[in-house]
Design a protein around this motif. Sequence first.
Motif, PDB file in Angstrom:
ATOM      1  N   LYS A   1       0.827  -1.216   0.000  1.00  0.00           N
ATOM      2  CA  LYS A   1       0.000   0.000   0.000  1.00  0.00           C
ATOM      3  C   LYS A   1       0.855   1.257   0.000  1.00  0.00           C
ATOM      4  CE  LYS A   1      -4.222  -1.608   2.145  1.00  0.00           C
ATOM      5  NZ  LYS A   1      -4.701  -1.832   3.487  1.00  0.00           N
ATOM      6  N   ARG A   2       2.153   1.086   0.296  1.00  0.00           N
ATOM      7  CA  ARG A   2       3.021   2.261   0.424  1.00  0.00           C
ATOM      8  C   ARG A   2       4.452   1.847   0.136  1.00  0.00           C
ATOM      9  NH1 ARG A   2       5.109   4.416   5.757  1.00  0.00           N
ATOM     10  NH2 ARG A   2       4.168   2.497   6.462  1.00  0.00           N
ATOM     11  N   THR A   3       5.168   2.743  -0.513  1.00  0.00           N
ATOM     12  CA  THR A   3       6.588   2.513  -0.792  1.00  0.00           C
ATOM     13  C   THR A   3       7.349   3.747  -0.357  1.00  0.00           C
ATOM     14  OG1 THR A   3       6.018   1.217  -2.745  1.00  0.00           O
ATOM     15  CG2 THR A   3       8.258   2.037  -2.625  1.00  0.00           C
TER      16      THR A   3
ATOM     17  N   ALA B   1      15.245   1.770  14.704  1.00  0.00           N
ATOM     18  CA  ALA B   1      15.079   1.857  16.162  1.00  0.00           C
ATOM     19  C   ALA B   1      13.610   2.027  16.528  1.00  0.00           C
ATOM     20  CB  ALA B   1      15.944   2.952  16.761  1.00  0.00           C
ATOM     21  N   HIS B   2      12.788   1.128  16.043  1.00  0.00           N
ATOM     22  CA  HIS B   2      11.375   1.099  16.407  1.00  0.00           C
ATOM     23  C   HIS B   2      10.788  -0.261  16.023  1.00  0.00           C
ATOM     24  CE1 HIS B   2      11.131   2.847  12.201  1.00  0.00           C
ATOM     25  NE2 HIS B   2      10.354   1.785  12.105  1.00  0.00           N
ATOM     26  N   ALA B   3       9.559  -0.472  16.462  1.00  0.00           N
ATOM     27  CA  ALA B   3       8.815  -1.668  16.048  1.00  0.00           C
ATOM     28  C   ALA B   3       7.461  -1.203  15.531  1.00  0.00           C
ATOM     29  CB  ALA B   3       8.624  -2.618  17.234  1.00  0.00           C
TER      30      ALA B   3
ATOM     31  N   ASP C   1       0.928   3.145  14.848  1.00  0.00           N
ATOM     32  CA  ASP C   1       1.378   1.761  14.683  1.00  0.00           C
ATOM     33  C   ASP C   1       2.828   1.577  15.169  1.00  0.00           C
ATOM     34  OD1 ASP C   1       0.687  -0.914  13.526  1.00  0.00           O
ATOM     35  OD2 ASP C   1       2.487  -0.490  12.335  1.00  0.00           O
ATOM     36  N   TYR C   2       3.507   2.694  15.459  1.00  0.00           N
ATOM     37  CA  TYR C   2       4.911   2.629  15.862  1.00  0.00           C
ATOM     38  C   TYR C   2       5.049   2.409  17.369  1.00  0.00           C
ATOM     39  CZ  TYR C   2       6.867   4.795  11.562  1.00  0.00           C
ATOM     40  OH  TYR C   2       7.265   5.076  10.286  1.00  0.00           O
ATOM     41  N   ILE C   3       6.077   1.661  17.778  1.00  0.00           N
ATOM     42  CA  ILE C   3       6.553   1.674  19.165  1.00  0.00           C
ATOM     43  C   ILE C   3       7.996   2.167  19.063  1.00  0.00           C
ATOM     44  CG2 ILE C   3       6.989   0.370  21.278  1.00  0.00           C
ATOM     45  CD1 ILE C   3       5.028  -1.756  20.201  1.00  0.00           C
TER      46      ILE C   3
HETATM   47  P1  TYD Z   1      10.704   6.828  10.521  1.00  0.00           P
HETATM   48  O1  TYD Z   1       9.792   5.714  10.151  1.00  0.00           O
HETATM   49  O2  TYD Z   1      10.923   7.105  11.967  1.00  0.00           O
HETATM   50  O3  TYD Z   1      12.115   6.620   9.801  1.00  0.00           O
HETATM   51  P2  TYD Z   1      13.341   5.650  10.110  1.00  0.00           P
HETATM   52  O4  TYD Z   1      12.803   4.319  10.470  1.00  0.00           O
HETATM   53  O5  TYD Z   1      14.090   5.627   8.857  1.00  0.00           O
HETATM   54  O6  TYD Z   1      14.182   6.255  11.162  1.00  0.00           O
HETATM   55  O7  TYD Z   1      10.186   8.135   9.795  1.00  0.00           O
HETATM   56  C1  TYD Z   1      10.906   9.343   9.828  1.00  0.00           C
HETATM   57  C2  TYD Z   1       9.922  10.500   9.649  1.00  0.00           C
HETATM   58  O8  TYD Z   1       9.296  10.447   8.370  1.00  0.00           O
HETATM   59  C3  TYD Z   1       8.815  10.493  10.682  1.00  0.00           C
HETATM   60  O9  TYD Z   1       8.809  11.724  11.359  1.00  0.00           O
HETATM   61  C4  TYD Z   1       7.528  10.349   9.922  1.00  0.00           C
HETATM   62  C5  TYD Z   1       7.891  10.531   8.472  1.00  0.00           C
HETATM   63  N1  TYD Z   1       7.264   9.488   7.615  1.00  0.00           N
HETATM   64  C6  TYD Z   1       6.098   9.779   6.944  1.00  0.00           C
HETATM   65  O10 TYD Z   1       5.541  10.891   7.037  1.00  0.00           O
HETATM   66  N2  TYD Z   1       5.530   8.818   6.171  1.00  0.00           N
HETATM   67  C7  TYD Z   1       6.090   7.581   6.038  1.00  0.00           C
HETATM   68  O11 TYD Z   1       5.556   6.711   5.306  1.00  0.00           O
HETATM   69  C8  TYD Z   1       7.305   7.285   6.762  1.00  0.00           C
HETATM   70  C9  TYD Z   1       7.957   5.937   6.662  1.00  0.00           C
HETATM   71  C10 TYD Z   1       7.853   8.276   7.532  1.00  0.00           C
END
Ligand code: TYD
Length: 141
Positions: A39-41, A55-57, A125-127
């Motif tokens: 759904k997203r790239t 550094a997240h799940a 959805d992030y931790i």
């Molecule tokens: P993040 O997923 O934390 O990046 P990484 O795992 O590489 O460290 O995302 C970094 C920033 O980008 C965060 O503030 C949110 C934004 N972002 C979006 O707006 N949309 C997205 O699809 C993604 C993956 C990140």
Amino acid sequence: MKNTTVYDCTMIEMDKHHSDRKGNITVVENGKTIPFEVKRTYYLYDVPGGGSRGAHAHKELRQLIIAAGGSFDVTLDDGNVKRTVVLNRPYQGLLVVPGIWRDLNNFSAGAVCLVLASERYDENDYIRNYQEYLKYKQSEI
Ligand code: TYD
């Protein structure tokens, strides 16, 4: 998806098409190459050499992580076991299931990390805190 382990994460070897022309093409198709609909790239680039990301799940998101250029290491962690995979081939993808902590380290200069994701962006959805992540994993029934 709390009860997943690093052993649920697998390397997917994709097709590498090579014709008379120079260079290769690798194709990822929904319903064929990977076990989820994309759904997203998004892609990470301009990470300084030796740099880190991740550094997240994620609670529900499934991802295929590809080193489209250069190389980097992905350390998967389920709160119990850690496993590090080196990604350095554009035709290999690391399938990361939900509920796994991941650190991306050791980026080579100019590396491109391509991520195919099963859901649209959702910060809920992030931790992002490792202690919270451990609590989340331990709260499984
Ligand atoms: P993040 O997923 O934390 O990046 P990484 O795992 O590489 O460290 O995302 C970094 C920033 O980008 C965060 O503030 C949110 C934004 N972002 C979006 O707006 N949309 C997205 O699809 C993604 C993956 C990140």
